[in-house]
Design an enzyme around this catalytic site. Structure first.
Site, short mmCIF file in Angstrom:
data_model
loop_
_atom_site.label_atom_id
_atom_site.label_comp_id
_atom_site.label_asym_id
_atom_site.label_seq_id
_atom_site.Cartn_x
_atom_site.Cartn_y
_atom_site.Cartn_z
N CYS A 145 0.91 -1.22 0.06
CA CYS A 145 -0.01 -0.02 -0.11
C CYS A 145 0.78 1.24 0.11
CB CYS A 145 -0.91 0.02 1.19
SG CYS A 145 -1.91 1.44 1.34
N CYS A 148 -0.36 4.19 2.26
CA CYS A 148 -0.01 3.82 3.68
C CYS A 148 1.36 4.00 3.85
CB CYS A 148 -0.49 2.55 4.03
SG CYS A 148 -2.02 2.01 3.56
N ASP A 149 2.21 3.49 3.04
CA ASP A 149 3.63 3.43 3.56
C ASP A 149 4.64 4.36 2.58
OD1 ASP A 149 3.13 1.59 5.40
OD2 ASP A 149 3.40 -0.13 3.91
#
Ligand code: NAP
Length: 319
Positions: A145, A148-149
């Site tokens: 992701c 997200c990261d």
């Protein structure tokens, strides 16, 4: 509201959607039973995909970030505080079309549970490459992701595996942070939409490695390189990378519901009017019905909606 053996609501799944539905239904005195899954290395373990991530920095309320498993444990504790009952088993079979919903557990006795309503929150799993080092370094350089990261890869070298819209979208997103983004694709053409192809191919920070497969990810505590294989040249080589984003598709966890709950062509549950499925008294929330946003916070929001929808439905059918 219920007779002794029939619960008001059973929630299947314990990621952010299921746990938020648990908190809301517990606070509404519906005594929810949550079938949370069993420990395993996959996203169908208790807590869902966030149990496989490290730092979560975009969940509102945690300005310093929070570890994925810690966030899930806090949500679980919050649900227990209001009286939710957790069952650490998987669901093996369901019968959801009747007035009384029936759910069977993966215990030795094949225990059957009954409820007036069911909330499905079984999530989705990212398809993985299934190569050496991948699961060990997931959350430590390997990710599924970019939203997200991506932030953790400021001024780093990252690779994105895949040739579909997801991979190209992730690659373009990652150019905000990374020094350079390599798209690693196993063929010599993309399946992504033309517009995304053009954007990726023209981006100064993106380089495309055609006909290339990732064979292994290397690193002790963090990813530091990958073993690549050029299938056109029949050549293997080590390649330095700090991050590897696997974007080869997702698969919703809907196997046990097939033939009962209406799904789209990719197996995602179809919801209408909020979280309603085609079956009366059956609601769905989180990634199992969302292939667009796929965020912890959107899953939590739809878990709240499912709880409210279920409560209203129970009130109008059983009070
Ligand atoms: P996808 O279209 O199925 O693409 C998956 C990609 O991963 C393909 O290029 C495939 O290679 C590659 N792949 C699959 N298994 C692999 C493996 N084991 N090793 C290496 N590569 C592998 O999946 P997606 O990109 O997640 O998209 C899913 C759907 O959502 C699509 O319909 C897409 O258009 C849509 N979507 C839309 C948007 C948007 O409109 N903004 C954004 C994201 C996704 P091959 O090409 O060789 O098969």
């Amino acid at each position: 509201m219920s007779t002794e053996d029939i619960s008001d609501v059973i929630i299947v799944g314990s990621g952010p959607a299921g746990l938020t539905a648990a908190i809301y239904t517990a606070r509404a005195n519906l005594n929810p039973k949550i079938i949370e899954g069993e420990p395993s290395s996959n996203s169908d373990q208790p807590g869902g995909q966030l149990m496989l991530t490290t730092e979560v920095e975009n969940f509102p309320g945690f300005p310093d970030g929070i570890l994925g498993p810690e966030l899930m444990n806090k949500m679980r504790d919050q649900a227990i505080k209001f009286g939710a009952e957790f069952i650490t088993k998987k669901v093996t079979k369901v019968e959801l079309s009747g007035k009384i919903k029936r759910v069977w557990l993966s215990d030795a006795e094949n225990t059957e549970l009954k409820a007036h309503s069911v909330i499905v929150a079984t999530g989705a799993k990212s398809l993985m490459l299934d190569i050496e080092g991948e699961s060990r370094l997931l959350g430590y350089g390997v990710s599924t992701c970019a939203t997200c990261d991506g932030f953790f890869f400021r001024n780093k070298l990252v690779g994105v595996v895949g040739g579909g819209d997801s991979a190209l979208e992730e690659a373009i997103f990652l150019t905000k942070f990374a020094t350079k983004v390599y798209i690693i694709h196993r063929r010599d053409s993309f399946r992504a939409s033309k517009i995304m192809q053009k954007r990726a191919e023209n981006h100064e920070k993106i380089e495309i490695l055609w006909n290339t497969e990732v064979k292994r990810v290397n690193g002790d505590t963090n990813l530091d390189s990958v073993l690549l294989y050029n299938n056109a040249l029949n050549k293997e080589y080590e390649f330095e990378l700090n991050g590897l984003f696997v974007a080869i598709g997702h698969s919703p966890n809907t196997e046990i519901f097939k033939g009962q709950i209406l799904m789209d062509e990719n197996g995602y549950i179809v919801t209408t009017n909020g979280t309603k499925t085609n079956l009366d008294g059956v609601f769905a929330c989180g990634d199992v019905q969302d292939h667009i946003y796929k965020q912890a916070i959107t899953a939590a929001g739809s878990g709240c909606a499912a709880a409210i929808d279920a409560e209203k439905w129970l009130n109008s059918n059983f009070s």
